[in-house]
Design a protein around this motif. Structure first.
Motif, PDB file in Angstrom:
ATOM      1  N   ASN A 294      22.898 119.323  77.706  1.00  0.00           N
ATOM      2  CA  ASN A 294      22.132 121.197  78.072  1.00  0.00           C
ATOM      3  C   ASN A 294      23.076 121.371  79.492  1.00  0.00           C
ATOM      4  O   ASN A 294      22.763 122.679  79.632  1.00  0.00           O
ATOM      5  N   VAL A 295      22.905 120.363  80.573  1.00  0.00           N
ATOM      6  CA  VAL A 295      23.250 120.108  81.982  1.00  0.00           C
ATOM      7  C   VAL A 295      24.376 120.479  82.446  1.00  0.00           C
ATOM      8  O   VAL A 295      25.255 121.346  82.875  1.00  0.00           O
ATOM      9  N   GLY A 296      25.797 120.039  80.969  1.00  0.00           N
ATOM     10  CA  GLY A 296      27.221 120.045  81.718  1.00  0.00           C
ATOM     11  C   GLY A 296      27.916 120.962  81.559  1.00  0.00           C
ATOM     12  O   GLY A 296      28.453 121.562  82.552  1.00  0.00           O
ATOM     13  N   PRO A 297      27.231 121.731  80.740  1.00  0.00           N
ATOM     14  CA  PRO A 297      28.279 123.313  80.503  1.00  0.00           C
ATOM     15  C   PRO A 297      27.603 123.964  81.858  1.00  0.00           C
ATOM     16  O   PRO A 297      28.902 125.732  82.126  1.00  0.00           O
ATOM     17  N   GLN A 298      26.709 123.990  82.662  1.00  0.00           N
ATOM     18  CA  GLN A 298      26.244 124.610  83.997  1.00  0.00           C
ATOM     19  C   GLN A 298      27.234 123.958  85.274  1.00  0.00           C
ATOM     20  O   GLN A 298      27.801 123.082  84.963  1.00  0.00           O
ATOM     21  N   LYS A 299      26.559 125.486  85.881  1.00  0.00           N
ATOM     22  CA  LYS A 299      27.206 124.545  87.190  1.00  0.00           C
ATOM     23  C   LYS A 299      26.942 124.207  88.829  1.00  0.00           C
ATOM     24  O   LYS A 299      26.931 123.921  89.575  1.00  0.00           O
ATOM     25  N   ALA A 300      25.229 124.231  88.082  1.00  0.00           N
ATOM     26  CA  ALA A 300      24.392 123.340  89.073  1.00  0.00           C
ATOM     27  C   ALA A 300      24.530 122.141  89.369  1.00  0.00           C
ATOM     28  O   ALA A 300      25.189 121.623  88.452  1.00  0.00           O
ATOM     29  N   ASN A 301      24.002 121.687  90.750  1.00  0.00           N
ATOM     30  CA  ASN A 301      24.345 120.637  91.671  1.00  0.00           C
ATOM     31  C   ASN A 301      23.212 119.267  90.643  1.00  0.00           C
ATOM     32  O   ASN A 301      22.327 120.311  90.185  1.00  0.00           O
ATOM     33  N   VAL A 302      24.046 118.268  90.464  1.00  0.00           N
ATOM     34  CA  VAL A 302      23.050 117.312  90.151  1.00  0.00           C
ATOM     35  C   VAL A 302      22.606 116.217  90.474  1.00  0.00           C
ATOM     36  O   VAL A 302      23.419 116.251  91.278  1.00  0.00           O
ATOM     37  N   ILE A 303      21.510 115.792  90.621  1.00  0.00           N
ATOM     38  CA  ILE A 303      21.631 113.928  91.466  1.00  0.00           C
ATOM     39  C   ILE A 303      20.684 113.584  90.311  1.00  0.00           C
ATOM     40  O   ILE A 303      20.360 113.089  89.312  1.00  0.00           O
ATOM     41  N   ILE A 304      21.747 111.699  90.096  1.00  0.00           N
ATOM     42  CA  ILE A 304      20.891 111.000  89.113  1.00  0.00           C
ATOM     43  C   ILE A 304      21.176 109.334  90.245  1.00  0.00           C
ATOM     44  O   ILE A 304      21.737 109.267  91.226  1.00  0.00           O
ATOM     45  N   THR A 305      19.791 108.911  89.547  1.00  0.00           N
ATOM     46  CA  THR A 305      19.481 107.855  90.114  1.00  0.00           C
ATOM     47  C   THR A 305      18.905 107.048  89.157  1.00  0.00           C
ATOM     48  O   THR A 305      19.309 107.209  87.932  1.00  0.00           O
ATOM     49  N   GLY A 306      19.221 105.921  89.648  1.00  0.00           N
ATOM     50  CA  GLY A 306      19.025 104.400  88.604  1.00  0.00           C
ATOM     51  C   GLY A 306      19.215 103.359  89.028  1.00  0.00           C
ATOM     52  O   GLY A 306      20.018 103.344  90.362  1.00  0.00           O
ATOM     53  N   GLU A 307      19.140 102.035  88.995  1.00  0.00           N
ATOM     54  CA  GLU A 307      19.825 101.029  89.586  1.00  0.00           C
ATOM     55  C   GLU A 307      21.266 101.150  89.374  1.00  0.00           C
ATOM     56  O   GLU A 307      21.830 101.441  89.082  1.00  0.00           O
ATOM     57  N   SER A 308      21.462  99.980  90.210  1.00  0.00           N
ATOM     58  CA  SER A 308      23.046  99.269  89.984  1.00  0.00           C
ATOM     59  C   SER A 308      23.280  99.038  88.940  1.00  0.00           C
ATOM     60  O   SER A 308      22.638  97.915  88.512  1.00  0.00           O
ATOM     61  N   GLY A 309      24.525  99.334  88.129  1.00  0.00           N
ATOM     62  CA  GLY A 309      25.084  99.168  87.158  1.00  0.00           C
ATOM     63  C   GLY A 309      24.590  99.642  85.375  1.00  0.00           C
ATOM     64  O   GLY A 309      24.927  99.677  84.363  1.00  0.00           O
ATOM     65  N   VAL A 310      23.317 101.123  85.412  1.00  0.00           N
ATOM     66  CA  VAL A 310      22.946 101.030  84.501  1.00  0.00           C
ATOM     67  C   VAL A 310      23.707 102.379  84.169  1.00  0.00           C
ATOM     68  O   VAL A 310      23.793 102.898  82.945  1.00  0.00           O
ATOM     69  N   GLY A 311      25.470 102.509  84.893  1.00  0.00           N
ATOM     70  CA  GLY A 311      25.902 104.066  84.558  1.00  0.00           C
ATOM     71  C   GLY A 311      25.893 104.968  85.189  1.00  0.00           C
ATOM     72  O   GLY A 311      26.113 106.415  84.007  1.00  0.00           O
ATOM     73  N   LYS A 312      25.634 105.186  86.149  1.00  0.00           N
ATOM     74  CA  LYS A 312      25.364 106.632  87.221  1.00  0.00           C
ATOM     75  C   LYS A 312      26.841 107.378  86.798  1.00  0.00           C
ATOM     76  O   LYS A 312      26.898 109.016  86.433  1.00  0.00           O
ATOM     77  N   GLU A 313      28.633 106.574  87.554  1.00  0.00           N
ATOM     78  CA  GLU A 313      29.468 107.272  87.156  1.00  0.00           C
ATOM     79  C   GLU A 313      29.862 107.840  85.965  1.00  0.00           C
ATOM     80  O   GLU A 313      30.192 108.883  85.814  1.00  0.00           O
TER      81      GLU A 313
END
Length: 453
Positions: free
Chosen positions: A161-180
């Motif tokens: 849903n969000v991928g095709p949009q231009k909006a800025n995004v913040i991804i949160t979660g512990e180290s190693g969960v795959g945020k990148e």
């Protein structure tokens, strides 16, 4: 060159004499040739064979050549098709070009050299297109995300849903969960997928250097600025800028980043010229930014500018049904990367994995599987093998007699390397775990002769 290695060309022409002539010219130039006299057979041969180019007559007894061309491009979009005709007009050439023809060749005044030149160019184009497609497939495979749990299905839905949009995004979660991975997936699902994806790790760069990395600098901006350098923002123009560990960005850099997001322009350090770029920002952090705001370590206005939409990636221990899927996925990919025979996990090995805490999340799981791929010689990996692999990551204690000072130094270095590995060399996290400041950590690493990645 063997017959199997020769480029394969399909010649479609209802004129037997023309078909034979084209066949002889191409075979003499070391091509493998298939021929047919009608559109239906041509489409069948296209579907059944791995072709490099098609030579297609415009006038056929059953199906119009343009229609055959459209069908070929629909089924195999990258396959080059050269239209040949004895009754060619400008209108025909235009129609063929619109339908996706590589080029248009008239039979009248037939030029053998031009034919061979067109065929070579078409094959080179097809080869390059295949290589690019393969590369993109490999990139997608490498950053592909897997999971069957309800939380991960929500993440996939978010990306869609969000991928095709231009909006800025913040991804949160512990180290190693795959945020990148989520950040890259958002990029690949966006209209910017063929544009740059530029990453900057805010925690890995000293606070005094983050601004020059982000905005670039002019020659002479500071002592070591011997030449002009573009910053990550400029490099990411038309693409995506991934700000990893945004919570570790200095307040002064936050202020400048906020100015850029608001106005879309920035200046390099030491410069006066205004630069304008089109960048989508995806940020990630393992910190609670709302808590950071309360402690005056993160700007509230920047948070709201970045957090247009946000997604939380749950830790692996809260979605254990994903562990078997991830383990099998990592195993397949890592066997390919290391060139080892395909391996499998036994039932007791899978149960062992499902019962671990996974403080390091997917990264820790990946590292354990990688050690098993490298170290286990048999094709089946057991729970006993995995326990041994875990022990390999523990500090090594030698029985050889050494001085107390040397033993302490060896232990401290081994301990430090383990802590760094557990936190993926995130120096901010390591400093917090060790309860020392970053400057002290840098001095300790230098003393222990550990190079910072």
């Amino acid at each position: 060159m063997s017959v199997d290695q020769q480029p394969r060309i399909l010649v479609v022409d209802d004129d037997e004499r023309a078909r034979r002539t084209l066949n002889d010219i191409l075979i003499a130039d070391h091509y493998s040739v298939l021929t047919c006299a009608d559109g239906a057979t041509a489409l069948k041969l296209v579907r059944e064979n791995d072709l490099d180019t098609v030579l297609l007559d415009l006038v056929l007894p059953d199906i119009n050549g343009i229609e055959v061309l459209r069908q070929i491009k629909k089924e195999k979009p990258r396959l080059p098709v050269i239209i040949i005709s004895g009754y060619g007009t400008i209108r025909d050439a235009v129609s063929a070009a619109k339908a996706g023809a590589y080029d248009f060749l008239e039979k009248s005044g037939f030029d053998k050299n031009r034919l061979l030149l067109l065929v070579r160019r078409a094959i080179d184009q097809e080869k390059m297109a295949k290589e690019i497609a393969l590369l993109k497939t490999e990139i997608f495979k490498k950053y592909h995300m897997v999971g069957v749990s309800p939380p991960m299905r929500k993440v996939f839905e978010f990306i869609e849903n969000v991928g095709p949009q231009k909006a800025n995004v913040i991804i949160t979660g512990e180290s190693g969960v795959g945020k990148e991975l989520v950040a890259r997936a958002l990029h690949f699902r966006s209209p910017r997928k063929d544009k740059p994806f530029i990453k900057i790790n805010c925690a890995a760069i000293p606070k005094e250097l983050i601004e020059s990395e982000l905005f670039g600098y002019e020659k002479g901006a500071f002592t070591d600025a011997k030449t002009q350098k573009k910053g990550k923002l400029e490099l990411a123009d038309t693409g995506t800028l991934f700000l990893d560990e945004i919570g570790d960005m200095s307040l002064s850099a936050q202020a400048k980043l906020l100015h850029f997001i608001q106005d879309g322009v920035f200046e390099r350090l030491g410069g006066t010229k205004t630069h304008k770029v089109d960048v989508r920002i995806v940020a990630a952090t393992n910190k609670n930014l709302e808590e950071e705001i309360r402690e005056y370590r993160f700007r509230e206005d920047l948070f709201y500018r970045l957090n247009v939409v946000g997604i939380y990636i749950p830790p692996l221990r809260s979605r254990r049904e994903d562990i078997p899927v991830l383990a099998d996925y990592f195993l397949e990919i890592l066997c390919e990367e290391h060139g080892t025979p395909k391996k499998t996990l036994t039932e007791d090995a899978m149960e062992f994995l499902k019962n671990q805490y996974w403080k390091g999340n997917c990264r820790e799981l990946n590292n354990l599987i990688e050690r098993a791929v490298i170290m286990v010689k048999q094709t089946k990996i057991t729970a006993e093998d995995l326990i041994k692999m875990q022990e390999l990551s523990q500090p090594i204690i030698t029985s050889e007699p050494v001085s107390l000072r040397q033993a302490r130094a060896d232990f401290e270095r081994e301990y430090m390397l383990n802590i760094l590995a557990q936190h993926n060399w995130n120096l901010t996290e390591v400093a917090q775990v060790l309860k020392i400041d970053r400057a002290h950590l840098y001095r300790k690493l230098k003393r222990l002769k550990i190079e910072v990645r």
